[in-house]
Enzyme design. Structure first.
Site, mmCIF file in Angstrom:
data_model
loop_
_atom_site.group_PDB
_atom_site.id
_atom_site.type_symbol
_atom_site.label_atom_id
_atom_site.label_comp_id
_atom_site.label_asym_id
_atom_site.label_seq_id
_atom_site.Cartn_x
_atom_site.Cartn_y
_atom_site.Cartn_z
ATOM 1 N N GLU A 84 -3.639 -3.162 6.261
ATOM 2 C CA GLU A 84 -3.452 -3.416 7.700
ATOM 3 C C GLU A 84 -2.111 -2.896 8.193
ATOM 4 O OE1 GLU A 84 -5.056 -7.998 7.585
ATOM 5 O OE2 GLU A 84 -3.056 -7.604 8.295
ATOM 6 N N CYS A 97 4.385 -2.349 12.161
ATOM 7 C CA CYS A 97 4.514 -3.276 11.034
ATOM 8 C C CYS A 97 3.637 -2.715 9.913
ATOM 9 C CB CYS A 97 4.026 -4.657 11.473
ATOM 10 S SG CYS A 97 3.993 -5.842 10.119
ATOM 11 N N CYS A 104 -1.186 -9.071 -2.594
ATOM 12 C CA CYS A 104 0.164 -9.508 -2.966
ATOM 13 C C CYS A 104 0.027 -10.511 -4.105
ATOM 14 C CB CYS A 104 0.830 -10.176 -1.760
ATOM 15 S SG CYS A 104 2.528 -10.688 -2.080
HETATM 16 FE FE1 SF4 Z 1 4.676 -12.269 1.808
HETATM 17 FE FE2 SF4 Z 1 3.919 -14.424 0.393
HETATM 18 FE FE3 SF4 Z 1 2.152 -13.180 1.933
HETATM 19 FE FE4 SF4 Z 1 3.002 -12.022 -0.258
HETATM 20 S S1 SF4 Z 1 1.799 -13.909 -0.180
HETATM 21 S S2 SF4 Z 1 2.775 -11.073 1.741
HETATM 22 S S3 SF4 Z 1 5.120 -12.720 -0.346
HETATM 23 S S4 SF4 Z 1 3.995 -14.237 2.615
#
Ligand code: SF4
Ligand code: SAH
Length: 337
Positions: A84, A97, A104
């Protein structure tokens, strides 16, 4: 590639130095195939097509806000993965962004990007391509970049640093480092390494709670590096870069929005030249948390200000179109299955 790397590549192909400049200009103009580089010999274009590729992203979804000019994108990458990006219009120009990873692995409880863990890191060129695609699609120039999309940039350190070097190169996209923010959940080892580069970017720290027990319940990373260790790294980072640090604080009702939290936040930020960005938490389908009501958010902000902390409530852009922070990609993926 940097200009020096392009020169080397072309000299290995027996080409004169000026070809690198030509090639760089084409790349800067957003051309995504070698065939379109009309002032270069055909044989060279063919050789380049055989041995190299220009990273690009394909727009899979484009959601345009009717309230403001925000555009949210789901892009497809060469391997079928989705990411995204969001394009936002501010008075001073356009901001994109960008995502730095696919998924993640940090697993913060309130964030949709981490629900299925990490698929892979993005390359620096895949980060650049997100900006170029938004520029092409809207026929605009982007002036600011925030590394606040999917992924943890400091968990993809080398590619993130390479991206910063490329995007700010005057031969490349030429977006000044002062116009770039990098947001981290608090990967202390990465902050320490980043300090050595002394980039004039804005470092954003996703703090979200001033007490270790609350922060650890929201963010697993706090179990590795607690608040004291994180703030120590921030102070050392600031000593070197002399740049103001931005602290992100996503307000979640009944979790981190108490008077005690505001007071403790003001206490722990003493001595750091900083700004607190309050974000009304964005609800995630897989979760049950809520953002506090407007009065409570304003109250939190005023309390911080009365304690000497510079604070703003982040403006919500594109609120009429689907949320982001990993949710758009999840939805697009579900639709594809
Ligand atoms: Fe950021 Fe935590 Fe989302 Fe990963 S899981 S993108 S570290 S907010
Ligand atoms: N991984 C980095 C950068 C990407 S996340 C980081 O965590 O800082 C960008 C920002 O969005 C972070 O401040 C993150 O905490 C915040 N965020 C994620 N999910 C959110 C949600 N549901 N509501 C509000 N902010 C959220």
């Amino acid at each position: 590639m940097t200009e020096a790397e392009l020169i080397e590549l072309l000299s290995d192909m027996g080409q004169p130095k000026f070809r690198a400049g030509q090639l760089y200009k084409w790349l800067q103009s957003g051309v995504t195939d070698f065939d379109g580089m009309t002032d270069m010999p055909k044989s060279l274009r063919e050789k380049l097509s055989d041995t190299c590729y220009i990273a690009d992203v394909k727009i899979i979804k484009r959601l345009q806000s009717k309230i403001d000019e925000t555009v949210k994108y789901v892009y497809e990458l060469y391997d079928g993965e989705y990411i995204e990006s969001v394009l936002m219009k501010y008075e001073h120009g356009y901001t994109v962004c960008i995502s730095t990873q696919i998924g993640c692995r940090m697993g913060c409880s309130f964030c949709a990007s981490g629900i299925n863990g990490l698929s892979r890191n993005l390359t620096a060129s895949e980060m650049l391509a997100q900006i170029m695609a938004a520029e092409r699609d809207n026929n605009i120039r982007v002036s600011n970049v925030v590394m606040m999309g999917m992924g943890e940039p400091l968990d993809n350190f080398d590619n993130s640093v390479r991206f910063l070097e490329l995007v700010s190169s005057d031969k490349g996209m030429n977006i000044g480092l002062r116009h770039i923010s990098l947001s981290t959940s608090g990967v202390v080892s990465g902050i320490e390494k980043l300090k050595e580069y002394n980039f004039p970017i804005t470092l954003s720290i996703s703090l979200h709670a001033p007490f270790d027990d609350i922060r650890s319940s929201m963010m697993k990373v706090n179990r590795k590096w607690n608040i004291a260790e994180l703030l120590k790294a921030c102070k050392e980072y600031q000593k070197v870069t002399t740049r103001r640090i931005s602290f992100e604080y996503a307000l979640i009702e009944g979790v981190n929005d108490s008077k005690e939290c505001a007071e403790q936040l003001a206490k722990i930020l003493k001595g750091i030249m900083c700004h607190v960005n309050l974000i009304p938490a964005n609800p995630v389908k897989e979760n049950s948390f809520k953002k506090p009501d407007k009065t409570k958010i304003l109250h939190f902000k005023r309390l911080l200000e009365s304690l000497g902390v510079n604070a703003t409530v982040r403006r919500t852009l594109g609120s009429d179109i689907d949320a982001s922070c990993g949710q758009l990609r999840r939805k697009a993926k579900e639709e594809k299955l």
